[in-house]
Design a protein around this motif. Structure first.
Motif, PDB file in Angstrom:
ATOM      1  N   ARG A 120     -17.682 -12.922  -7.243  1.00  0.00           N
ATOM      2  CA  ARG A 120     -17.067 -11.957  -6.484  1.00  0.00           C
ATOM      3  C   ARG A 120     -17.507 -10.754  -7.051  1.00  0.00           C
ATOM      4  O   ARG A 120     -18.209 -10.965  -8.589  1.00  0.00           O
ATOM      5  CB  ARG A 120     -15.364 -12.266  -6.641  1.00  0.00           C
ATOM      6  CG  ARG A 120     -15.091 -11.422  -7.894  1.00  0.00           C
ATOM      7  CD  ARG A 120     -13.071 -11.670  -8.573  1.00  0.00           C
ATOM      8  NE  ARG A 120     -13.207 -11.734 -10.241  1.00  0.00           N
ATOM      9  CZ  ARG A 120     -13.386 -11.357 -10.483  1.00  0.00           C
ATOM     10  NH1 ARG A 120     -14.103  -9.918 -10.690  1.00  0.00           N
ATOM     11  NH2 ARG A 120     -12.809 -11.320 -11.784  1.00  0.00           N
ATOM     12  N   PRO A 121     -17.681  -9.677  -6.493  1.00  0.00           N
ATOM     13  CA  PRO A 121     -18.270  -7.932  -7.287  1.00  0.00           C
ATOM     14  C   PRO A 121     -17.617  -7.827  -8.260  1.00  0.00           C
ATOM     15  O   PRO A 121     -15.829  -8.043  -8.502  1.00  0.00           O
ATOM     16  CB  PRO A 121     -18.039  -7.538  -5.956  1.00  0.00           C
ATOM     17  CG  PRO A 121     -17.310  -8.000  -4.862  1.00  0.00           C
ATOM     18  CD  PRO A 121     -17.456  -9.696  -5.376  1.00  0.00           C
ATOM     19  N   PRO A 203     -23.326 -10.831  -9.871  1.00  0.00           N
ATOM     20  CA  PRO A 203     -22.624 -10.164  -9.723  1.00  0.00           C
ATOM     21  C   PRO A 203     -21.617  -9.190 -10.414  1.00  0.00           C
ATOM     22  O   PRO A 203     -21.003  -8.854  -9.417  1.00  0.00           O
ATOM     23  CB  PRO A 203     -21.710 -11.495  -9.345  1.00  0.00           C
ATOM     24  CG  PRO A 203     -22.949 -12.905  -8.951  1.00  0.00           C
ATOM     25  CD  PRO A 203     -24.019 -12.583  -9.935  1.00  0.00           C
ATOM     26  N   THR A 205     -22.840  -6.712 -10.857  1.00  0.00           N
ATOM     27  CA  THR A 205     -23.257  -5.039 -10.626  1.00  0.00           C
ATOM     28  C   THR A 205     -23.771  -4.478  -9.736  1.00  0.00           C
ATOM     29  O   THR A 205     -23.958  -3.894  -8.808  1.00  0.00           O
ATOM     30  CB  THR A 205     -24.501  -4.448 -11.316  1.00  0.00           C
ATOM     31  OG1 THR A 205     -25.445  -6.158 -11.331  1.00  0.00           O
ATOM     32  CG2 THR A 205     -24.103  -5.615 -13.103  1.00  0.00           C
ATOM     33  N   MET A 206     -23.858  -6.070  -8.505  1.00  0.00           N
ATOM     34  CA  MET A 206     -24.544  -6.076  -7.259  1.00  0.00           C
ATOM     35  C   MET A 206     -23.492  -5.269  -6.310  1.00  0.00           C
ATOM     36  O   MET A 206     -24.532  -4.272  -4.823  1.00  0.00           O
ATOM     37  CB  MET A 206     -23.789  -7.724  -6.509  1.00  0.00           C
ATOM     38  CG  MET A 206     -22.990  -8.077  -5.899  1.00  0.00           C
ATOM     39  SD  MET A 206     -22.944  -9.756  -5.830  1.00  0.00           S
ATOM     40  CE  MET A 206     -20.832 -10.053  -5.369  1.00  0.00           C
ATOM     41  N   GLN A 207     -22.453  -4.480  -6.368  1.00  0.00           N
ATOM     42  CA  GLN A 207     -21.422  -3.263  -5.719  1.00  0.00           C
ATOM     43  C   GLN A 207     -21.884  -2.344  -6.228  1.00  0.00           C
ATOM     44  O   GLN A 207     -21.517  -0.861  -5.906  1.00  0.00           O
ATOM     45  CB  GLN A 207     -20.001  -4.244  -5.376  1.00  0.00           C
ATOM     46  CG  GLN A 207     -20.554  -5.267  -4.178  1.00  0.00           C
ATOM     47  CD  GLN A 207     -21.203  -5.465  -3.005  1.00  0.00           C
ATOM     48  OE1 GLN A 207     -21.931  -5.709  -2.573  1.00  0.00           O
ATOM     49  NE2 GLN A 207     -20.459  -4.515  -1.884  1.00  0.00           N
ATOM     50  N   GLN A 208     -22.413  -1.755  -7.006  1.00  0.00           N
ATOM     51  CA  GLN A 208     -23.015  -0.543  -7.556  1.00  0.00           C
ATOM     52  C   GLN A 208     -24.056   0.176  -6.767  1.00  0.00           C
ATOM     53  O   GLN A 208     -25.264   0.003  -7.342  1.00  0.00           O
ATOM     54  CB  GLN A 208     -23.283  -0.886  -8.754  1.00  0.00           C
ATOM     55  CG  GLN A 208     -22.139  -1.134 -10.121  1.00  0.00           C
ATOM     56  CD  GLN A 208     -22.199  -1.053 -11.380  1.00  0.00           C
ATOM     57  OE1 GLN A 208     -23.063  -0.832 -11.999  1.00  0.00           O
ATOM     58  NE2 GLN A 208     -21.579  -2.315 -12.254  1.00  0.00           N
ATOM     59  N   PHE A 248     -23.184  -9.347  -1.002  1.00  0.00           N
ATOM     60  CA  PHE A 248     -23.376  -9.562  -1.842  1.00  0.00           C
ATOM     61  C   PHE A 248     -24.688  -9.017  -1.993  1.00  0.00           C
ATOM     62  O   PHE A 248     -26.307  -8.493  -1.909  1.00  0.00           O
ATOM     63  CB  PHE A 248     -24.667 -11.037  -2.072  1.00  0.00           C
ATOM     64  CG  PHE A 248     -23.551 -12.600  -2.611  1.00  0.00           C
ATOM     65  CD1 PHE A 248     -23.536 -12.592  -3.907  1.00  0.00           C
ATOM     66  CD2 PHE A 248     -22.346 -12.548  -1.808  1.00  0.00           C
ATOM     67  CE1 PHE A 248     -22.627 -13.656  -4.162  1.00  0.00           C
ATOM     68  CE2 PHE A 248     -21.676 -13.552  -2.077  1.00  0.00           C
ATOM     69  CZ  PHE A 248     -21.514 -14.200  -2.854  1.00  0.00           C
ATOM     70  N   GLY A 249     -24.503  -7.683  -2.843  1.00  0.00           N
ATOM     71  CA  GLY A 249     -24.990  -6.429  -2.841  1.00  0.00           C
ATOM     72  C   GLY A 249     -25.246  -5.626  -1.403  1.00  0.00           C
ATOM     73  O   GLY A 249     -26.512  -5.641  -1.120  1.00  0.00           O
ATOM     74  N   LYS A 279     -14.150 -11.900   3.470  1.00  0.00           N
ATOM     75  CA  LYS A 279     -14.487 -10.791   2.397  1.00  0.00           C
ATOM     76  C   LYS A 279     -13.794  -9.256   3.298  1.00  0.00           C
ATOM     77  O   LYS A 279     -13.072  -8.577   4.122  1.00  0.00           O
ATOM     78  CB  LYS A 279     -16.401 -10.791   2.707  1.00  0.00           C
ATOM     79  CG  LYS A 279     -17.044 -12.325   2.375  1.00  0.00           C
ATOM     80  CD  LYS A 279     -18.371 -11.823   1.591  1.00  0.00           C
ATOM     81  CE  LYS A 279     -18.659 -13.434   1.190  1.00  0.00           C
ATOM     82  NZ  LYS A 279     -19.926 -13.673   1.355  1.00  0.00           N
TER      83      LYS A 279
END
Length: 332
Positions: A120-121, A203, A205-208, A248-249, A279
């Motif tokens: 997960r993020p 995971p 850092t991917m949503q930054q 994912f990102g 999601k």
């Protein structure tokens, strides 16, 4: 590749002359959208495609882990973790996990995907010894009770090796086999199918602030490179599944672009896996803040993927998805 061909997928028993079947399944297409980084999209007839491009789109996909890729297949998610975003802790006990897997098989899962590390993020990495201790006993227990194919969801060669020894038959790696250099040689030596997913970052850092030049074509190019690299390792293309890595990102806009155009990935010549179950973007658009309230939205997006020829749906809610897929197939 500079020009990309996205088949405009259709269905129906009556087909125009010259219609081409998509990936050996029941869906077909007469035209494709050609995409180019340096020119506007354009529509051309399927018979105008170069032979090599057309062959990737129409060649029947070989079975994966014994499953027919000409029909939709459901992969049931079994997270044996304490912290997965939707079901963390629910299946942490091995006996509960075994019973849950058998229940999913009874509900219509054609494969069970066992994961011991949350992706997960924001999730932190788990030591491989911990991941092995979580997954291998559960895989062995499921295999002792059922003939269902089992996938191991891992980025690590040591975890995959233990899982394969315990009875897993497919390796599903969210890093697209980029995290551990030993994983591709292992899968080649064991001659097992792999699922190659795209993710931007890990995971944690991917949503930054994920960014792309063109998310659709950037993801395609990554998967194309990875499939080519794996073939170079001795993993035949017929044993490779691709996954665009929804969530994912990616921002919500990135996810929607990939979903609207997911038929592009048939050009890789591999079955496509779609994982959207519960999601965040489904909760945002569907106004469902709790993950377990996102079942209708998850099913809606999954069926939209099937309409573009996606072969495998990876889901938490097997019974509801299986019912929806049966009705979707009956009406088409």
């Amino acid at each position: 590749m500079s020009v990309y061909a996205r088949p405009l997928v259709q269905h129906g028993a009556v087909r125009p002359e010259g219609a081409a079947f998509l990936a050996g399944g029941p869906l077909w297409f007469t035209h494709v959208e050609l995409l180019d980084r340096d020119a506007p999209p354009r529509i051309v007839g399927a018979d105008d495609l170069p032979a090599a491009v057309a062959a990737r789109l129409v060649t029947p996909r070989a079975p994966i882990a014994g499953l027919d890729m000409a029909a939709p297949q459901i992969m049931g998610i079994l997270n044996v973790t304490p912290d997965s975003f939707s079901d963390g802790g629910v299946h942490f006990d091995p006996e509960i996990a075994r019973r849950a897997a058998l229940e999913m098989v009874g509900q219509g899962a054609a494969m069970i995907d066992v994961g011991g590390e949350s992706t997960r993020p924001g999730a932190q990495a788990v030591p491989e010894e911990t991941e092995i201790a979580r997954t291998a006993p559960v895989i062995r227990a499921i295999g002792n009770a059922s003939a269902v194919p089992i996938s191991i969801d891992t980025r690590k060669a040591a975890v995959a090796r233990s899982a394969l020894d315990a009875g897993a038959v497919l390796v599903n790696d969210v890093s697209g086999l980029t995290h551990d250099a030993m994983l591709a040689p292992l899968c080649s030596a064991r001659q097992v199918p792999v699922c190659v997913m795209h993710a931007q970052g890990d995971p944690a850092t991917m949503q930054q602030d994920p960014r792309y030049d063109d998310v659709l074509l950037d993801v395609y190019d990554f998967l194309d490179r990875q499939v080519t690299a794996l073939v170079g390792h001795g993993i035949v293309r017929a044993r490779i599944v691709v996954d665009p890595g929804i969530g994912f990102g990616k921002t919500q806009a990135h996810n929607l672009t990939l979903l609207r155009n997911i038929s592009l990935f048939h050009g890789l010549g591999c079955p496509i896996l779609l994982g959207v179950s519960r999601k965040r973007f489904i909760g945002t658009i569907g106004e469902a803040p709790q993950a377990d309230g996102r079942v209708p939205g998850s099913i809606a997006v999954g069926l939209a993927g099937l309409a573009q020829g996606v072969q495998i749906l990876r889901v938490h809610d097997v019974a509801e998805t299986a019912q929806a897929v049966r009705l979707w197939m009956a009406t088409r």
